[in-house]
Scaffold this motif. Structure first.
Motif, short mmCIF file in Angstrom:
data_model
loop_
_atom_site.label_atom_id
_atom_site.label_comp_id
_atom_site.label_asym_id
_atom_site.label_seq_id
_atom_site.Cartn_x
_atom_site.Cartn_y
_atom_site.Cartn_z
N LEU A 107 0.97 -1.23 0.04
CA LEU A 107 -0.10 -0.07 -0.06
C LEU A 107 0.77 1.25 0.04
O LEU A 107 2.12 1.11 0.36
N ASP A 209 -8.39 1.84 1.78
CA ASP A 209 -7.12 2.02 1.27
C ASP A 209 -7.22 1.82 -0.41
O ASP A 209 -8.14 1.21 -0.91
N PRO A 277 -2.11 -4.79 1.02
CA PRO A 277 -3.55 -4.21 1.39
C PRO A 277 -4.30 -5.40 1.96
O PRO A 277 -3.88 -6.66 1.80
#
Length: 313
Positions: A107, A209, A277
């Motif tokens: 991420l 996210d 993620p």
């Protein structure tokens, strides 16, 4: 003021955008890792790592390539002119579904949000029932708008999506009340608020996210040690920003390409240790793409991610 800001921001992009052309297939291990970035919060640690010499200190040769929009970045990645890029979950799914062998390696910590027009009377996300929201359709912007609204009880069927792919035009439209709200990334999110728009929500505060780092599978297979060194430098820079963000306000304008109008008001994100993620987030993203008819391939978390680059971080 709005016209001046538009010109200023466009000039910042033009001054920073330069892409040396390399023929397809000419990337080799002696060349630096070439990473595509945009002038946004996600890319800031990479720019700091470059300017502080952290890449060299960690044993990585890295060249950052600035792009003015995601389409140019994606074309370069597809052509093999860059090895990796700051990107997003949707782009990763589209790449893999189309047969391009790229993987999400972590991420990033960017920020997307929704702002209301200054005189719209909109004070919360719940007020956007039946309202017109400017966004870039079928992109990470629309995904994050839908996700933020869904959390407030406003499904995608209960607002009017106004397609405005040009991000600067989207900013102008919301500031001038031509739409009720707009989905924007940083630094335009801060710029909109500085000029009178009301901030309703951000992905940072709602736990959505969206931004990721991608690398080609070829780079991960043949240059894994370089990619791991890249990540050590990235997180070193991230920790330095976290420790004293105000020290980087001049850097935002002089090096990162942010407009001068947001220098003093930009709210720095908190950069986290590189991590993949959550599988549930990826699953939700893939479901959203299928619901909108944008993805027919059957993809999974394992199809999109590779943990090797951040192993041991």
């Amino acid at each position: 003021m709005k016209t001046f800001f538009k010109i200023l921001f466009a000039c910042c992009f033009a001054a920073l955008f330069a892409l040396p052309v390399h023929a397809r297939g000419q990337r080799d291990e002696a060349a630096p890792l070439r990473i595509g970035i945009l002038p946004d919060a996600d890319s800031l640690p990479l720019m700091v790592a470059r300017d502080r010499g952290f890449f060299q200190a960690e044993g990585a040769q890295v060249e950052l390539v600035m792009f003015s929009n995601p389409n140019e970045r994606d074309a370069a990645l597809q052509a093999g002119r860059i090895d990796g890029a700051i990107s997003d979950l949707l782009a990763a799914a589209f790449f893999v579904a189309a047969g391009f062998d790229v993987r999400i390696t972590s991420l990033t910590n960017g920020r997307y949000g929704i702002v209301a027009a200054p005189d719209s009377g909109v004070a919360s996300l719940a007020d956007l029932h039946g309202r017109r929201i400017a966004l870039s359709p079928n992109t990470i912007i629309q995904y994050t708008v839908d996700a933020q609204l869904a959390g407030a009880g406003v499904p995608m069927s209960e607002y009017e999506a106004v397609a405005v792919p040009n991000i600067l035009l989207r900013l102008e439209m919301v500031l001038n009340g031509l739409v009720d709200a707009a989905g924007l990334p940083e630094p335009l999110l801060t710029a909109a608020v500085a000029q009178g728009a009301r901030l309703l929500s951000t992905t940072e505060t709602t736990g959505i996210d969206a931004g990721v780092l991608l690398f080609s599978r070829a780079a991960l297979d043949s240059r894994l040690a370089d990619v791991q060194a890249f990540y050590r430098a990235y997180y070193r820079a991230a920790r330095e920003i976290n420790a004293n963000p105000d020290a980087f306000r001049d850097f935002l304008v002089a090096q990162a390409g942010f407009p001068a109008a947001v220098r003093d008001t930009f709210q720095f994100v908190t950069y986290t240790s590189p991590a993949l993620p959550e599988e549930a987030q990826v699953t939700r993203t893939l479901a959203w793409l299928r619901d909108r008819g944008l993805l027919t391939a059957s993809l999974s978390f394992a199809d999109l991610t590779d943990p090797r680059a951040i192993a041991g971080n």
